[in-house]
Design a protein around this motif. Structure first.
Motif, PDB file in Angstrom:
ATOM      1  N   PRO A  73       0.796  -1.233   0.000  1.00  0.00           N
ATOM      2  CA  PRO A  73       0.000   0.000   0.000  1.00  0.00           C
ATOM      3  C   PRO A  73       0.823   1.275   0.000  1.00  0.00           C
ATOM      4  O   PRO A  73       0.291   2.359  -0.253  1.00  0.00           O
ATOM      5  CB  PRO A  73      -0.814  -0.107   1.296  1.00  0.00           C
ATOM      6  CG  PRO A  73       0.016  -0.972   2.195  1.00  0.00           C
ATOM      7  CD  PRO A  73       0.686  -1.963   1.284  1.00  0.00           C
ATOM      8  N   ARG A  74       2.132   1.193   0.244  1.00  0.00           N
ATOM      9  CA  ARG A  74       2.940   2.414   0.368  1.00  0.00           C
ATOM     10  C   ARG A  74       3.410   2.980  -0.965  1.00  0.00           C
ATOM     11  O   ARG A  74       3.890   4.119  -1.013  1.00  0.00           O
ATOM     12  CB  ARG A  74       4.164   2.125   1.253  1.00  0.00           C
ATOM     13  CG  ARG A  74       3.850   1.866   2.715  1.00  0.00           C
ATOM     14  CD  ARG A  74       5.093   1.417   3.471  1.00  0.00           C
ATOM     15  NE  ARG A  74       5.556   0.106   2.995  1.00  0.00           N
ATOM     16  CZ  ARG A  74       6.666  -0.492   3.450  1.00  0.00           C
ATOM     17  NH1 ARG A  74       7.418   0.107   4.360  1.00  0.00           N
ATOM     18  NH2 ARG A  74       7.009  -1.687   2.990  1.00  0.00           N
ATOM     19  N   THR A  75       3.318   2.222  -2.049  1.00  0.00           N
ATOM     20  CA  THR A  75       3.902   2.682  -3.302  1.00  0.00           C
ATOM     21  C   THR A  75       2.873   3.306  -4.238  1.00  0.00           C
ATOM     22  O   THR A  75       1.690   2.984  -4.199  1.00  0.00           O
ATOM     23  CB  THR A  75       4.600   1.530  -4.044  1.00  0.00           C
ATOM     24  OG1 THR A  75       3.662   0.478  -4.260  1.00  0.00           O
ATOM     25  CG2 THR A  75       5.779   1.015  -3.244  1.00  0.00           C
ATOM     26  N   VAL A 127      13.751   4.986  -3.407  1.00  0.00           N
ATOM     27  CA  VAL A 127      12.718   5.640  -2.605  1.00  0.00           C
ATOM     28  C   VAL A 127      11.671   6.235  -3.524  1.00  0.00           C
ATOM     29  O   VAL A 127      10.462   6.097  -3.301  1.00  0.00           O
ATOM     30  CB  VAL A 127      13.331   6.733  -1.707  1.00  0.00           C
ATOM     31  CG1 VAL A 127      12.232   7.464  -0.932  1.00  0.00           C
ATOM     32  CG2 VAL A 127      14.355   6.140  -0.751  1.00  0.00           C
ATOM     33  N   SER A 128      12.118   6.906  -4.590  1.00  0.00           N
ATOM     34  CA  SER A 128      11.196   7.557  -5.526  1.00  0.00           C
ATOM     35  C   SER A 128      11.801   7.550  -6.922  1.00  0.00           C
ATOM     36  O   SER A 128      12.790   8.253  -7.183  1.00  0.00           O
ATOM     37  CB  SER A 128      10.919   8.995  -5.086  1.00  0.00           C
ATOM     38  OG  SER A 128      10.023   9.634  -5.962  1.00  0.00           O
ATOM     39  N   THR A 165       5.445   6.353  -0.686  1.00  0.00           N
ATOM     40  CA  THR A 165       4.738   7.552  -0.242  1.00  0.00           C
ATOM     41  C   THR A 165       4.588   7.613   1.276  1.00  0.00           C
ATOM     42  O   THR A 165       4.028   8.578   1.792  1.00  0.00           O
ATOM     43  CB  THR A 165       3.347   7.619  -0.884  1.00  0.00           C
ATOM     44  OG1 THR A 165       2.598   6.447  -0.513  1.00  0.00           O
ATOM     45  CG2 THR A 165       3.458   7.671  -2.400  1.00  0.00           C
ATOM     46  N   ALA A 166       5.082   6.605   1.991  1.00  0.00           N
ATOM     47  CA  ALA A 166       4.971   6.577   3.446  1.00  0.00           C
ATOM     48  C   ALA A 166       6.112   7.369   4.087  1.00  0.00           C
ATOM     49  O   ALA A 166       7.108   7.719   3.439  1.00  0.00           O
ATOM     50  CB  ALA A 166       4.988   5.138   3.949  1.00  0.00           C
ATOM     51  N   GLN A 167       5.979   7.639   5.369  1.00  0.00           N
ATOM     52  CA  GLN A 167       6.991   8.432   6.065  1.00  0.00           C
ATOM     53  C   GLN A 167       8.291   7.677   6.274  1.00  0.00           C
ATOM     54  O   GLN A 167       9.348   8.292   6.469  1.00  0.00           O
ATOM     55  CB  GLN A 167       6.438   8.900   7.420  1.00  0.00           C
ATOM     56  CG  GLN A 167       5.296   9.901   7.314  1.00  0.00           C
ATOM     57  CD  GLN A 167       4.837  10.410   8.662  1.00  0.00           C
ATOM     58  OE1 GLN A 167       5.293   9.943   9.703  1.00  0.00           O
ATOM     59  NE2 GLN A 167       3.934  11.377   8.650  1.00  0.00           N
ATOM     60  N   ASP A 168       8.269   6.354   6.242  1.00  0.00           N
ATOM     61  CA  ASP A 168       9.498   5.603   6.505  1.00  0.00           C
ATOM     62  C   ASP A 168      10.553   5.787   5.423  1.00  0.00           C
ATOM     63  O   ASP A 168      11.741   5.590   5.662  1.00  0.00           O
ATOM     64  CB  ASP A 168       9.191   4.114   6.695  1.00  0.00           C
ATOM     65  CG  ASP A 168       8.568   3.457   5.457  1.00  0.00           C
ATOM     66  OD1 ASP A 168       8.705   3.985   4.334  1.00  0.00           O
ATOM     67  OD2 ASP A 168       7.931   2.407   5.620  1.00  0.00           O
ATOM     68  N   GLN A 169      10.123   6.168   4.188  1.00  0.00           N
ATOM     69  CA  GLN A 169      11.047   6.464   3.081  1.00  0.00           C
ATOM     70  C   GLN A 169      12.068   5.348   2.837  1.00  0.00           C
ATOM     71  O   GLN A 169      13.229   5.603   2.509  1.00  0.00           O
ATOM     72  CB  GLN A 169      11.764   7.787   3.322  1.00  0.00           C
ATOM     73  CG  GLN A 169      10.861   9.004   3.212  1.00  0.00           C
ATOM     74  CD  GLN A 169      10.326   9.189   1.795  1.00  0.00           C
ATOM     75  OE1 GLN A 169      11.029   9.714   0.935  1.00  0.00           O
ATOM     76  NE2 GLN A 169       9.091   8.771   1.554  1.00  0.00           N
ATOM     77  N   ARG A 170      11.622   4.129   2.984  1.00  0.00           N
ATOM     78  CA  ARG A 170      12.483   2.993   2.638  1.00  0.00           C
ATOM     79  C   ARG A 170      12.536   2.838   1.116  1.00  0.00           C
ATOM     80  O   ARG A 170      11.562   3.159   0.419  1.00  0.00           O
ATOM     81  CB  ARG A 170      11.961   1.723   3.280  1.00  0.00           C
ATOM     82  CG  ARG A 170      12.068   1.684   4.794  1.00  0.00           C
ATOM     83  CD  ARG A 170      11.471   0.408   5.328  1.00  0.00           C
ATOM     84  NE  ARG A 170      12.107  -0.779   4.746  1.00  0.00           N
ATOM     85  CZ  ARG A 170      11.594  -2.015   4.818  1.00  0.00           C
ATOM     86  NH1 ARG A 170      10.436  -2.216   5.426  1.00  0.00           N
ATOM     87  NH2 ARG A 170      12.238  -3.026   4.271  1.00  0.00           N
TER      88      ARG A 170
END
Length: 291
Positions: free
Chosen positions: A97-99, A147-148, A119-124
Motif C-alpha cells: 500500500p505504500r507505493t 525511494v522515488s 509515499t509513506a513516512q518511513d522512506q524505505r
C-alpha cells in the motif's frame, strides 16, 4: 511565461497527433493542453488524480493513476466536456500500500516504462521500475530499488536508459533491451547537483535535460554539465521538446506555469527526439513520430 493554468505542474508531453503540449495537474485533477486543439477546451476534468502520462497511437492518453495504469478517451471537437473516466489496465504492486507511480515515459519501441515511489513516512527504498505493453503485459526491470523513481529517459537510439532515485541521486544509466525488457550494465551517468530530481529528456544531439532542485540542467553525452537554467517565478517540474521540427523546448513549472526559453538561450539548441506513441492498437510499434 506562455500560459498559467491549474494549481500544479507534473509530466509535460508533446502530443504529435494533435500538435499540442499536454500535462496532468495532480492537485486540480485536470488534463491540460496548450495550445488547445481547435474547438477543444484547454482543460478537461479527470475523475482521478494522475502524475504521469503518455500519448497513444489511437489518440487516447495513458495515465499513471496512483497505483494503477489507466486509459482515457479525449473528447471530440464539439462534444460536451465531461470528466474523464479512466479504463483501468493494471494495478501495480497491489500487495504494497505504500507505493505509487511517480515517473514514466515511453521507450523508443512504444512500451511504457515507469517507476514507483514510497509515499509513506518511513522512506524505505521499495520503489521499482517496470515496462508495460499490451503485447507483453507488465514486466519488472532488474534495476536497484529506490525511494522515488525519477528521471526516466531513453537515448535517441533507444539502447540506453537513464533513471534515478529522486531522494538520493545520482543519475544512473544502463543498457536497455526493449523487446526482452532487460536492463544491464548499471552505472552512474552524472552526480546530482541539487536534491530533488524530476523528469529528464534527451535531445537529438544526445544531451540530457534534467529537472533537479527546481532548475533545468543540461548535460552532454558524457554526463558533464553544459548549463543550468532557473525559472524566476517558480520551480521547474518537467521539460519537453515540441513544436515545428521539435525545436521548441518548454518547461512546466511546479505551480502550473508553462515557459519557453528566451531567444538567447534557445538559439542553437539541438532539436528534440519525439516521444514514441504508446502502442495501444495492433501489435507492432510505429516508432517515434517526428513532426
Amino acid at each position: 511565461m506562455l500560459v498559467r493554468v491549474g494549481q500544479a505542474g507534473c509530466a509535460l508531453r508533446w502530443d504529435a497527433l494533435q500538435q499540442c503540449w499536454r500535462w496532468p495537474d495532480p492537485v486540480g485533477s485536470q488534463l491540460y493542453a496548450w495550445p488547445a486543439p481547435p474547438a477543444m477546451p484547454s482543460g478537461v476534468r479527470m475523475l482521478e488524480t494522475a502524475r504521469v502520462m503518455a500519448c497513444c497511437t489511437s489518440g487516447r492518453v495513458l495515465l499513471g493513476l496512483g497505483k494503477r495504469l489507466g486509459m482515457v478517451e479525449l473528447p471530440q471537437p464539439g462534444q460536451p466536456s465531461r470528466p474523464l473516466q479512466a479504463q483501468v489496465l493494471i494495478t501495480i504492486d497491489a500487495a504494497e500500500p505504500r507505493t505509487s507511480i511517480s515517473d514514466g515515459c515511453t521507450d523508443r519501441d512504444g512500451n511504457f516504462v515507469f517507476g514507483t515511489a514510497n509515499t509513506a513516512q518511513d522512506q524505505r527504498p521499495i520503489g521499482s521500475f517496470y515496462q508495460y505493453s499490451q503485447r507483453h503485459g507488465l514486466r519488472r526491470l532488474a534495476l536497484p530499488a529506490v525511494v522515488s523513481a525519477a528521471s526516466i529517459a531513453f537515448s535517441p537510439d533507444g539502447r540506453r536508459m537513464l533513471f534515478a532515485d529522486a531522494a538520493r541521486g545520482p543519475i544512473m544509466q544502463c543498457d536497455y533491451d526493449a523487446e526482452r525488457a532487460k536492463a544491464s550494465d548499471v552505472k552512474p551517468f552524472s552526480a546530482m547537483l541539487e536534491p530533488g530530481l524530476g523528469s529528464a529528456i534527451f535531445d537529438s544531439a544526445g544531451h540530457l535535460w534534467s529537472v533537479q532542485g527546481g532548475a533545468l540542467v543540461q548535460y552532454d553525452g558524457a554526463g558533464q554539465v553544459v548549463q543550468q537554467i532557473a525559472l524566476a517565478r517558480e520551480a521547474a517540474a518537467s521539460v519537453a521538446f515540441g513544436g515545428d521540427e521539435l525545436r521548441q523546448l518548454l518547461v512546466l513549472g511546479a505551480q502550473g506555469g508553462l515557459y519557453g526559453l528566451p531567444p538567447d538561450l534557445a538559439r542553437g539548441l539541438a532539436p528534440g527526439v519525439a516521444d514514441s506513441l504508446f502502442v495501444d492498437s495492433g501489435s507492432a510499434s510505429i516508432g517515434s513520430t517526428r513532426t
